[in-house]
Motif scaffolding. Structure first.
Motif: not given
Length: 764
Positions: A568-593
């Motif tokens: 999933i990390i490689r897929a996310f780098r290749d397509d951050p919108e289409g292969a968003a991470l399964p986090t709340r923001t779909g991104r690497i969360q440096l801060f978590s609400e």
């Protein structure tokens, strides 16, 4: 001349092997395709008929005479031998009593441990299936002692634990691409030599050597020098234990202030940068996290910290992190901070770059996934909802009805009356063993399946002797190892020992649930059933798909593996919108609400430096590193030949720096006493410069052996460090195990040396 033994294939968590008998002695040979076989295999010959084995069912005298109930006699009582029919009648009646009077929610299905590498005779699966199908369920535990904090924090900021550890950076990528690998906690070969379900090829040593030969730089950040092998010619940085988060913050500050961070990567792939940057620069708390600030905490020169950051910038850099860092107070923080530091370097998703949690911590990680399924024993449906984080067992047993925090939820400890344990030894895994003894005294009945008289078995009310892996048939398989193994039976059962499956089948019959548990299958029929999905998967790919009998006769089956796709990390780098991470923001969360919203003082909304409370102080001036052993898997077969040979004077070996040894008058080979307010143990000193000054290292796994079982604070004469470690959670978020580190004093032992009785059977 004696004929060579006829060897049969088998498998273990520490390697595939073949075994047979010659002149009455078991002969064990590693699989010929393993480039770096694990010497732990040589524990088998001494262990298989050792005096520590349990020969027949036993019942604690006090429980038999007085009935179920709380008792401080556990661990110090006599045992009464009993026939299988009688003990199973007794146990079935007790299970029915607890179920009918209190419900299945009063039963804890403990069974945390590795047990067999086989897919069928997996003790945890067996006991959980039995409890689900026969009494309606059980209170379970979640996560692991190894990764209790990381399993909770990783999904918040990056993704599911398995996805970002097992399917990420591979050893193949490191050999070809990585320019600098900074291993926080190291990548010790003793850890990557084992894998649940088995491992047929230990590739870690060769991979690191090949990468180093190409020019990859390895940096071992650990208080112990040999947490990376000599073959990778690594640099050794030894910060004060439990200060890695501060060190990484100092590196991050250097990257930021010198403009070396990857701004484009952060903007596109991350969320929460503003909140983290405010903390890093000190705008939010008035303390800039400079390299100089970090140096005062972690005991490394500021230039070393800043220089490492500069060396990683602009290169194919990889941050690896061992389980050890998060097995400590505030263990969530170094995991999260390592992920943030990797994001600032911008290497996520590139072959051989980014962040790979637990690479080198177990042989599963850093390898390709199999392309066909390998089945496991289905456990059925658990009708009980409540659970605990695995390392909170003493808290649960001592505090029924008390509330606790876990991952944003307020939960309540259940009221447990019966504990059923199969395939594990909490007197190895758990911390503060004197507290654990009190916890086990608080239940009405403790049932244990075991091959040998571990401390857990000695504390049980009902002890059922089980076969060890060489005494039964099974299938060895792991999702990242291409070799499936027909585990042939090599030896007859010891004494009256029986397979867990047969024990549970007969118990289920007494409870009117035999068909539900067995589904009408004996062991061989289950093996055929579990093999079928693999055979079907091979056939669907047009590959040779031998039937079960052919597989069993051949002994081995090589499975196809998936492409090295980076998950999933490689897929996310290749397509951050289409292969968003399964986090709340779909991104690497440096801060978590979400985490910030939990309001935990011991785990804020971004990675942070939090001062540990269990640090050296007056009366306990040394850090104790209680890491995994090299001579056995956890405490398994501590009585085996290889494990015994690695001890000195019969005791576990504690390493101490020459400076610390000289101050205390300790010489190499002396018996020493380690102690703090929780307890004390003996060990044999090895004076070595391979540990940081101010640190002593004593591995776990020596069987708990109190000098006086009647004394609640008895000295462990064998060298079990968990008599000293603290039984508290990593934080309110994960409640993980903190057993890696504590603080102690050490002195030369001058009294009469007590005998070691850990492997002697109790009085019957």
């Amino acid at each position: 001349m004696n004929a060579p033994p006829r060897l049969k294939p088998h498998s273990s968590h520490w390697g595939v092997f073949e075994a047979g008998w010659q002149d009455g002695r078991l002969v064990v040979q590693p699989h010929p395709g393993d480039p770096d076989p694990n010497p732990i295999l040589q524990n088998f010959p001494e262990a298989i008929r050792h005096r520590a084995r349990i020969a027949q069912p036993m019942v604690r005298r006090g429980w038999l005479e007085k009935g179920p109930g709380k008792s401080d006699r556990r661990g110090r009582d006599e045992f009464v031998p009993m026939s299988w029919d009688k003990v199973l009648d007794l146990l079935a009646g007790e299970l029915a009593r607890v179920r009918d009077a209190h419900g299945p929610g009063a039963v804890f299905g403990g069974s945390y441990g590795w047990s067999s590498a086989g897919r069928f005779h997996h003790a945890q699966s067996q006991v959980h299936r039995f409890l689900n199908t026969s009494i309606g369920g059980y209170v379970k535990s979640v996560n692991s002692y190894s990764a209790g904090a990381s399993a909770v924090i990783l999904p918040h900021f990056l993704g599911p634990f398995e996805a970002v550890s097992r399917r990420n950076v591979t050893w193949e990528q490191i050999v070809e691409h990585t320019e600098i690998c900074v291993a926080f906690g190291g990548m010790a070969l003793k850890n990557s030599a084992v894998a649940s379900g088995g491992v047929s090829a230990h590739v870690e040593r060769g991979s690191m050597a090949a990468a180093a030969k190409r020019g990859c730089v390895f940096v071992n950040v650990s208080p112990v020098r040999d947490d990376l092998p000599e073959e990778c010619h690594h640099e050794w940085l030894a910060p004060v234990p439990n200060t890695d988060t501060a060190m990484m913050l100092g590196m991050a500050h250097t990257l930021l202030t010198e403009g070396l961070h990857d701004v484009a990567f952060i903007d596109r792939y991350c969320s929460g940068w503003a909140e983290f940057e405010a903390y890093l620069t000190g705008r939010s708390d008035g303390v800039p996290k400079t390299a100089e600030w970090a140096a005062t905490i972690c005991g490394l020169p500021a230039e070393t910290i800043a220089g490492l950051a500069r060396r990683m910038a602009g290169k194919r850099s990889l941050i690896a992190m061992a389980h050890s860092l998060q097995r400590a107070e505030h263990g969530e923080q170094p995991v999260w901070m390592a992920g943030v530091l990797a994001a600032m370097l911008g290497q996520y998703g590139l072959p051989g770059g980014g962040f790979n949690y637990a690479l080198g911590s177990i042989a599963h990680y850093g390898k390709r996934q199999n392309a066909v399924p390998t089945a496991a024993l289905p456990q059925g449906k658990n009708g009980v909802g409540p659970f605990i984080p695995v390392a909170r067992i003493s808290d649960m047993l001592l505090n029924p009805g008390v509330e606790f925090d876990y991952d944003g939820k307020r939960m309540t400890y259940p009221d447990i009356r019966l504990v059923y344990w199969a395939g594990g030894n909490p007197f190895h895994h758990h911390q503060d063993l004197n507290r654990l003894r009190h916890a086990f005294a608080a239940v009405e009945t403790l049932v244990v399946h075991e091959i040998a008289w571990t401390a857990t078995a000695r504390h049980a009310d009902i002890v059922l002797p089980t076969t060890m892996t060489l005494e039964r048939e099974d299938i060895g398989a792991a999702p990242t190892d291409p070799l499936m193994v027909a585990m042939h039976r090599v030896a007859e059962p010891f004494g009256e020992a029986r397979d867990d499956y047969d024990i549970f089948a007969d118990l289920a019959e007494r409870l009117g649930k035999r068909e539900a548990f067995t589904e009408g299958r004996d062991t061989r029929a289950w093996l055929r059933h579990l093999y079928a999905p693999t055979q079907k998967g091979l056939a669907e790919k047009g590959l040779p798909a031998p039937d079960f009998d052919a597989f069993w006769e051949e002994g081995y089956l090589t499975l196809p593996q998936q492409d090295d796709d980076g998950g999933i990390i490689r897929a996310f780098r290749d397509d951050p919108e289409g292969a968003a991470l399964p986090t709340r923001t779909g991104r690497i969360q440096l801060f978590s609400e979400a985490i910030a919203g939990f309001g935990y003082a011991d785990c804020p909304g971004h990675p942070a430096w939090l001062e540990p409370t269990d640090a050296p102080a007056e009366g306990r001036p040394l850090w104790l590193v209680a890491n995994q052993p090299a001579s056995r898997l956890h405490s398994q077969f501590d009585f085996g030949g290889h494990s015994s040979a690695m001890k000195r004077r019969g005791r576990e070996v504690m390493r101490i720096h020459p400076t610390d040894a000289a101050v205390r008058g300790i010489g190499d080979g002396d018996i020493v006493r380690l102690f703090n307010a929780r307890g004390a143990c003996l060990a044999t000193a090895a004076v070595s410069e391979d540990v940081r000054p101010g640190v002593v290292q004593l591995p776990t796994g020596a069987w708990y052996d109190p000098e006086d079982p009647e004394d609640d604070m008895a000295l462990c004469v064998h060298g079990n460090p968990n008599i000293l470690t603290r039984d508290v959670g990593t934080s309110s978020l994960a409640q993980g195990c903190t057993g890696q580190l504590t603080s102690v004093e050490v002195e030369r032992f001058t009294g009469n040396l007590p005998p070691i009785r850990a492997f002697d059977p109790p009085v019957a």
